[in-house]
Motif scaffolding. Structure first.
Motif, mmCIF file in Angstrom:
data_model
loop_
_atom_site.group_PDB
_atom_site.id
_atom_site.type_symbol
_atom_site.label_atom_id
_atom_site.label_comp_id
_atom_site.label_asym_id
_atom_site.label_seq_id
_atom_site.Cartn_x
_atom_site.Cartn_y
_atom_site.Cartn_z
ATOM 1 N N ALA A 7 8.201 33.130 -1.799
ATOM 2 C CA ALA A 7 7.056 33.911 -1.321
ATOM 3 C C ALA A 7 7.330 35.410 -1.303
ATOM 4 O O ALA A 7 6.454 36.189 -0.926
ATOM 5 N N GLY A 8 8.544 35.801 -1.705
ATOM 6 C CA GLY A 8 8.884 37.218 -1.711
ATOM 7 C C GLY A 8 9.387 37.733 -0.386
ATOM 8 O O GLY A 8 9.379 38.945 -0.145
ATOM 9 N N ILE A 9 9.854 36.832 0.473
ATOM 10 C CA ILE A 9 10.342 37.204 1.807
ATOM 11 C C ILE A 9 11.794 36.781 1.928
ATOM 12 O O ILE A 9 12.111 35.599 1.776
ATOM 13 N N GLU A 10 12.673 37.711 2.196
ATOM 14 C CA GLU A 10 14.076 37.382 2.377
ATOM 15 C C GLU A 10 14.329 37.045 3.848
ATOM 16 O O GLU A 10 13.818 37.714 4.742
ATOM 17 N N ALA A 11 15.110 36.022 4.100
ATOM 18 C CA ALA A 11 15.334 35.545 5.460
ATOM 19 C C ALA A 11 16.798 35.227 5.679
ATOM 20 O O ALA A 11 17.504 34.805 4.761
ATOM 21 N N ALA A 12 17.234 35.398 6.915
ATOM 22 C CA ALA A 12 18.607 35.061 7.313
ATOM 23 C C ALA A 12 18.642 33.624 7.812
ATOM 24 O O ALA A 12 17.681 33.132 8.423
ATOM 25 N N LEU A 13 19.746 32.945 7.557
ATOM 26 C CA LEU A 13 19.930 31.556 7.973
ATOM 27 C C LEU A 13 20.848 31.492 9.193
ATOM 28 O O LEU A 13 21.953 32.023 9.165
ATOM 29 N N TYR A 14 20.361 30.835 10.246
ATOM 30 C CA TYR A 14 21.224 30.526 11.383
ATOM 31 C C TYR A 14 21.903 29.205 11.045
ATOM 32 O O TYR A 14 21.350 28.137 11.249
ATOM 33 N N LEU B 161 2.556 29.891 -0.348
ATOM 34 C CA LEU B 161 3.664 30.037 0.599
ATOM 35 C C LEU B 161 3.578 31.366 1.340
ATOM 36 O O LEU B 161 3.791 31.418 2.561
ATOM 37 N N ALA B 162 3.255 32.423 0.621
ATOM 38 C CA ALA B 162 3.140 33.732 1.267
ATOM 39 C C ALA B 162 2.040 33.714 2.327
ATOM 40 O O ALA B 162 2.204 34.281 3.427
ATOM 41 N N GLU B 163 0.935 33.049 2.019
ATOM 42 C CA GLU B 163 -0.162 32.951 2.990
ATOM 43 C C GLU B 163 0.274 32.129 4.197
ATOM 44 O O GLU B 163 -0.082 32.463 5.342
ATOM 45 N N ARG B 164 1.022 31.070 3.950
ATOM 46 C CA ARG B 164 1.503 30.240 5.058
ATOM 47 C C ARG B 164 2.383 31.051 6.003
ATOM 48 O O ARG B 164 2.203 31.043 7.223
ATOM 49 N N PHE B 165 3.348 31.745 5.441
ATOM 50 C CA PHE B 165 4.284 32.481 6.283
ATOM 51 C C PHE B 165 3.628 33.705 6.935
ATOM 52 O O PHE B 165 3.970 34.059 8.065
ATOM 53 N N GLU B 166 2.691 34.310 6.244
ATOM 54 C CA GLU B 166 1.947 35.429 6.837
ATOM 55 C C GLU B 166 1.212 34.955 8.083
ATOM 56 O O GLU B 166 1.191 35.639 9.117
ATOM 57 N N ALA B 167 0.622 33.748 8.017
ATOM 58 C CA ALA B 167 -0.087 33.201 9.169
ATOM 59 C C ALA B 167 0.848 32.917 10.334
ATOM 60 O O ALA B 167 0.423 32.909 11.506
#
Length: 298
Positions: free
Chosen positions: A269-276, A234-240
Motif C-alpha cells: 500500500a506504500g506504507i512502511e511499518a516497523a515490526l514488533y 489496501l491503502a484505503e483499508r489502512f487509511e481508514a
C-alpha cells in the motif's frame, strides 16, 4: 520491484534462464513441521525451510514465542537453500484464506538481513495448484524431488548459496517502543478481532491488547481467493484505520509471524511499518505491562 509475484509470472520466470531461488516455508500454528507435506508435493526446485527452527530462535524467559533466529542459524539455512545476494528469491507457503504468514516472515527476515530482491508468491501453493493455462487448460507442475546440494550445474539450486545476513535493514520495535508508538502514531494489532478484544486467547496466557493499539486482522488484507487485495484497496483499508502514508506505523500479532504479513500488506500500500517481533507473547511475559480489553484502543 513489487514484493509479491503472481503465479503466471513466477511460472514464466522459472522457465527462463534466470530462475529465482524458491523457498517453501509452509507452516500452521500448532501443526507438525511442514516437511512431510513438502515431500508429498512442492513447486519444482523449491527447498523447504522450517519456520520454527530456522526462521525463529528458541523462546526464552521474557521473549515472545518466535524471537529472531540467531544470525548463524538463519544464514546457514539460507545458504543451504541456495540463497545468494545476486539472485532473486521467491518465498511461498500453503496459501489460502488467512495465508501468507510464514512466507511473509521469511520475506521480512531476508529483507531485514539485507537481501535486495525477495518476493512472496501471491496466494501460495494453493494458487499454484489452482491455476490452469488459459490456452491449454493444463495445470502447473508439482514435484516430489528434493534438490540436492552439489548436484550438476544444470539442476536448479544445486549449489549452496553465499548469502551472509547483514541485519537491521527493516525497522523493528521493542516493547517500550511499541507502547510509545501506540500513543504517538498507529500500532496495528494483526490478530483476529476477538483476540484483540480479549474475548478469547487460544495460545497466550493473557487476553487483550496493547493499550492504544488498533485492531487490524490480517484476513482483511486478502481477497476471497486468498491473494492480496490491490494496492489501492489496501491503502484505503489502512487509511481508514489511521495508518496513512505520512503516519508512523508499527505492527504486532501473537508471536511476530502474522504481523509480518501485515507489514507486507502495508508495503504494498506504500506504507512502511516497523515490526514488533516479540509481539503479544512477549508483552504479556512481563506482568507489569498494562493490558486493554474490549473494542476500544484503551
Amino acid at each position: 520491484m513489487t514484493a509479491i509475484i503472481s503465479v503466471p509470472a513466477l511460472a514464466s520466470d522459472l522457465a527462463g534462464s534466470a530462475a529465482p531461488v524458491l523457498l517453501d516455508v509452509r507452516y500452521k500454528p500448532g501443526d507438525p513441521p511442514g516437511l512431510p507435506a513438502y515431500q508429498k508435493g512442492h513447486l519444482p526446485g523449491a527447498v523447504y525451510v522450517d519456520l520454527e527452527s530456522e526462521l525463529a530462535g528458541r523462546p526464552e524467559q521474557g521473549t515472545g514465542r518466535h524471537p529472531l533466529p540467531p544470525l548463524e542459524v538463519f544464514g546457514d539455512a539460507m545458504r543451504r537453500a541456495g540463497v545468494t545476494t545476486g539472485r532473486p528469491v521467491v518465498v511461498y507457503d500453503a496459501g489460502g484464506l488467512g495465508g501468507g504468514w510464514a512466507a511473509a516472515r521469511c520475506w521480512w527476515l531476508l529483507r531485514w538481513a539485507g537481501h535486495p530482491e525477495v518476493r512472496v508468491l501471491d496466494g501460495g501453493l494453493e494458487a499454484w495448484q489452482s491455476y490452469r493455462d488459459p490456452e491449454t487448460g493444463e495445470a502447473l507442475p508439482i514435484s516430489t524431488e528434493t534438490p540436492e546440494l552439489g548436484a550438476p550445474p544444470g539442476r536448479r539450486l544445486g549449489d549452496p548459496g553465499d548469502f551472509t545476513p547483514s541485519p537491521g535493514r527493516m525497522p523493528t520495535l521493542d516493547a517500550d517502543e511499541a507502547a510509545a508508538l501506540a500513543r504517538r502514531g498507529v500500532l496495528l494489532d494483526a490478530r483476529a478481532a476477538e483476540r484483540y478484544r480479549g474475548e478469547v486467547e487460544p495460545i497466550d496466557p493473557v487476553a487483550g491488547h496493547i493499550p492504544g493499539a488498533v485492531s487490524a486482522p490480517t484476513t482483511e488484507n486478502l481477497t476471497d481467493a486468498g491473494t492480496f487485495r490491490s494496492a489501492t484497496a489496501l491503502a484505503e483499508r489502512f487509511e481508514a484505520l489511521g495508518a496513512g502514508s505520512g503516519t508512523e506505523v508499527g505492527v504486532y500479532c501473537g508471536s511476530g509471524v502474522s504481523a509480518a504479513q501485515e507489514v507486507l500488506a502495508l508495503h504494498l500500500a506504500g506504507i512502511e511499518a516497523a515490526l514488533y517481533v516479540g509481539s503479544w507473547s512477549e508483552w504479556v511475559a512481563d506482568s507489569r505491562r498494562p493490558v486493554a480489553t474490549g473494542p476500544e484502543r484503551g
